[in-house]
Design an enzyme around this catalytic site. Sequence first.
Site, PDB file in Angstrom:
ATOM      1  N   LYS A  10     -18.258   1.731  -3.187  1.00 42.15           N
ATOM      2  CA  LYS A  10     -19.400   0.839  -2.960  1.00 42.15           C
ATOM      3  C   LYS A  10     -18.991  -0.328  -2.061  1.00 42.15           C
ATOM      4  O   LYS A  10     -17.840  -0.742  -2.063  1.00 42.15           O
ATOM      5  CB  LYS A  10     -19.877   0.260  -4.290  1.00 42.15           C
ATOM      6  CG  LYS A  10     -20.808   1.175  -5.066  1.00 42.15           C
ATOM      7  CD  LYS A  10     -21.458   0.370  -6.188  1.00 42.15           C
ATOM      8  CE  LYS A  10     -22.113   1.245  -7.226  1.00 42.15           C
ATOM      9  NZ  LYS A  10     -22.556   0.472  -8.394  1.00 42.15           N
TER      10      LYS A  10
ATOM     11  N   ARG B 154     -32.098  -1.836 -20.390  1.00 42.25           N
ATOM     12  CA  ARG B 154     -33.259  -2.712 -20.178  1.00 42.25           C
ATOM     13  C   ARG B 154     -34.557  -1.977 -20.446  1.00 42.25           C
ATOM     14  O   ARG B 154     -35.490  -2.517 -21.004  1.00 42.25           O
ATOM     15  CB  ARG B 154     -33.288  -3.216 -18.723  1.00 42.25           C
ATOM     16  CG  ARG B 154     -32.199  -4.197 -18.399  1.00 42.25           C
ATOM     17  CD  ARG B 154     -32.004  -4.318 -16.922  1.00 42.25           C
ATOM     18  NE  ARG B 154     -31.583  -3.042 -16.351  1.00 42.25           N
ATOM     19  CZ  ARG B 154     -31.134  -2.870 -15.125  1.00 42.25           C
ATOM     20  NH1 ARG B 154     -31.080  -3.886 -14.304  1.00 42.25           N
ATOM     21  NH2 ARG B 154     -30.748  -1.680 -14.701  1.00 42.25           N
TER      22      ARG B 154
ATOM     23  N   SER C 253     -29.060  -7.005 -10.529  1.00 42.75           N
ATOM     24  CA  SER C 253     -28.301  -7.634  -9.434  1.00 42.75           C
ATOM     25  C   SER C 253     -28.874  -7.193  -8.093  1.00 42.75           C
ATOM     26  O   SER C 253     -28.960  -7.982  -7.147  1.00 42.75           O
ATOM     27  CB  SER C 253     -26.834  -7.218  -9.508  1.00 42.75           C
ATOM     28  OG  SER C 253     -26.268  -7.621 -10.714  1.00 42.75           O
TER      29      SER C 253
ATOM     30  N   HIS D 142     -27.159 -10.316 -17.688  1.00 37.94           N
ATOM     31  CA  HIS D 142     -25.768 -10.035 -18.100  1.00 37.94           C
ATOM     32  C   HIS D 142     -25.284 -11.106 -19.076  1.00 37.94           C
ATOM     33  O   HIS D 142     -24.634 -10.799 -20.076  1.00 37.94           O
ATOM     34  CB  HIS D 142     -24.816 -10.052 -16.890  1.00 37.94           C
ATOM     35  CG  HIS D 142     -25.049  -8.966 -15.878  1.00 37.94           C
ATOM     36  ND1 HIS D 142     -25.190  -9.225 -14.538  1.00 37.94           N
ATOM     37  CD2 HIS D 142     -25.133  -7.619 -16.012  1.00 37.94           C
ATOM     38  CE1 HIS D 142     -25.355  -8.075 -13.877  1.00 37.94           C
ATOM     39  NE2 HIS D 142     -25.328  -7.092 -14.757  1.00 37.94           N
TER      40      HIS D 142
HETATM   41  O1  PNS Z   1     -22.804  -2.000 -13.446  1.00 40.26           O
HETATM   42  P1  PNS Z   1     -22.626  -0.531 -13.165  1.00 40.26           P
HETATM   43  O2  PNS Z   1     -22.366  -0.328 -11.684  1.00 40.26           O
HETATM   44  O3  PNS Z   1     -23.782   0.292 -13.664  1.00 40.26           O
HETATM   45  O4  PNS Z   1     -21.309  -0.066 -13.966  1.00 40.26           O
HETATM   46  C1  PNS Z   1     -20.856   1.263 -13.924  1.00 40.26           C
HETATM   47  C2  PNS Z   1     -19.473   1.424 -14.603  1.00 40.26           C
HETATM   48  C3  PNS Z   1     -18.475   0.447 -14.016  1.00 40.26           C
HETATM   49  C4  PNS Z   1     -19.619   1.164 -16.082  1.00 40.26           C
HETATM   50  C5  PNS Z   1     -19.028   2.905 -14.370  1.00 40.26           C
HETATM   51  O5  PNS Z   1     -19.171   3.215 -13.021  1.00 40.26           O
HETATM   52  C6  PNS Z   1     -17.587   3.168 -14.801  1.00 40.26           C
HETATM   53  O6  PNS Z   1     -17.265   3.113 -15.968  1.00 40.26           O
HETATM   54  N1  PNS Z   1     -16.703   3.450 -13.822  1.00 40.26           N
HETATM   55  C7  PNS Z   1     -15.284   3.683 -14.073  1.00 40.26           C
HETATM   56  C8  PNS Z   1     -14.860   5.114 -13.756  1.00 40.26           C
HETATM   57  C9  PNS Z   1     -15.134   6.026 -14.926  1.00 40.26           C
HETATM   58  O7  PNS Z   1     -14.619   5.843 -16.017  1.00 40.26           O
HETATM   59  N2  PNS Z   1     -15.964   7.037 -14.656  1.00 40.26           N
HETATM   60  C10 PNS Z   1     -16.401   7.987 -15.663  1.00 40.26           C
HETATM   61  C11 PNS Z   1     -17.637   7.455 -16.364  1.00 40.26           C
HETATM   62  S1  PNS Z   1     -18.357   8.646 -17.407  1.00 40.26           S
END
Ligand code: PNS
Length: 161
Positions: A42, A91, A129, A18
């Site tokens: 989560k 990645r 993570s 990150h």
């Molecule tokens: O590190 P992660 O868990 O892969 O991140 C995922 C994240 C936070 C980018 C994604 O879950 C997100 O944007 N959530 C916010 C809700 C949202 O906008 N959902 C629609 C996404 S298409």
Amino acid sequence: METRAVYPGSFDPVTNGHIDLIQRSAALFDQVIVAILRNTEKTPLFTVDERIEMLENVTRDMKNVSVTSFAGLLVDFVQELGASVIVRGIRAVSDYEYELQMALMNRRLSNKVETVFMLPAESYSFLSSKLVKEIAQLGGSVHAFVPEDVEKRLSGKFRTK
Ligand code: PNS
């Protein structure tokens, strides 16, 4: 005009992968806002406040980087900040399908926000993570994968006595 980018994620906890991506984004955009999702579904290992602290510690010397948290739709949050870019790291090919789906959905939700995929250094292409937490929980060394502060906090979480 300034280009403001948001780097969203769970960051539970932040890894060297990150950090590599934050540095690359900070070199590319005028301002980078690292945004931790406040997700009620989560069960994270670290609280949002702990994750903010860890990210603030590692980005302290990066003048155009700030850290915050968000709830709700990412595209709404991005626009509230006056930002126009979402940064996501890819990645390996295995990340691509999920990232593509999310990027296309976000574009559908708002055509004012562009997703930019960035590649971390190859040496971090296997790092996550989730694996870091598993290794730390099983007593392995995560020294090469996370900053020292995070390493200490991980051993604090998994100390049995
Ligand atoms: O590190 P992660 O868990 O892969 O991140 C995922 C994240 C936070 C980018 C994604 O879950 C997100 O944007 N959530 C916010 C809700 C949202 O906008 N959902 C629609 C996404 S298409």
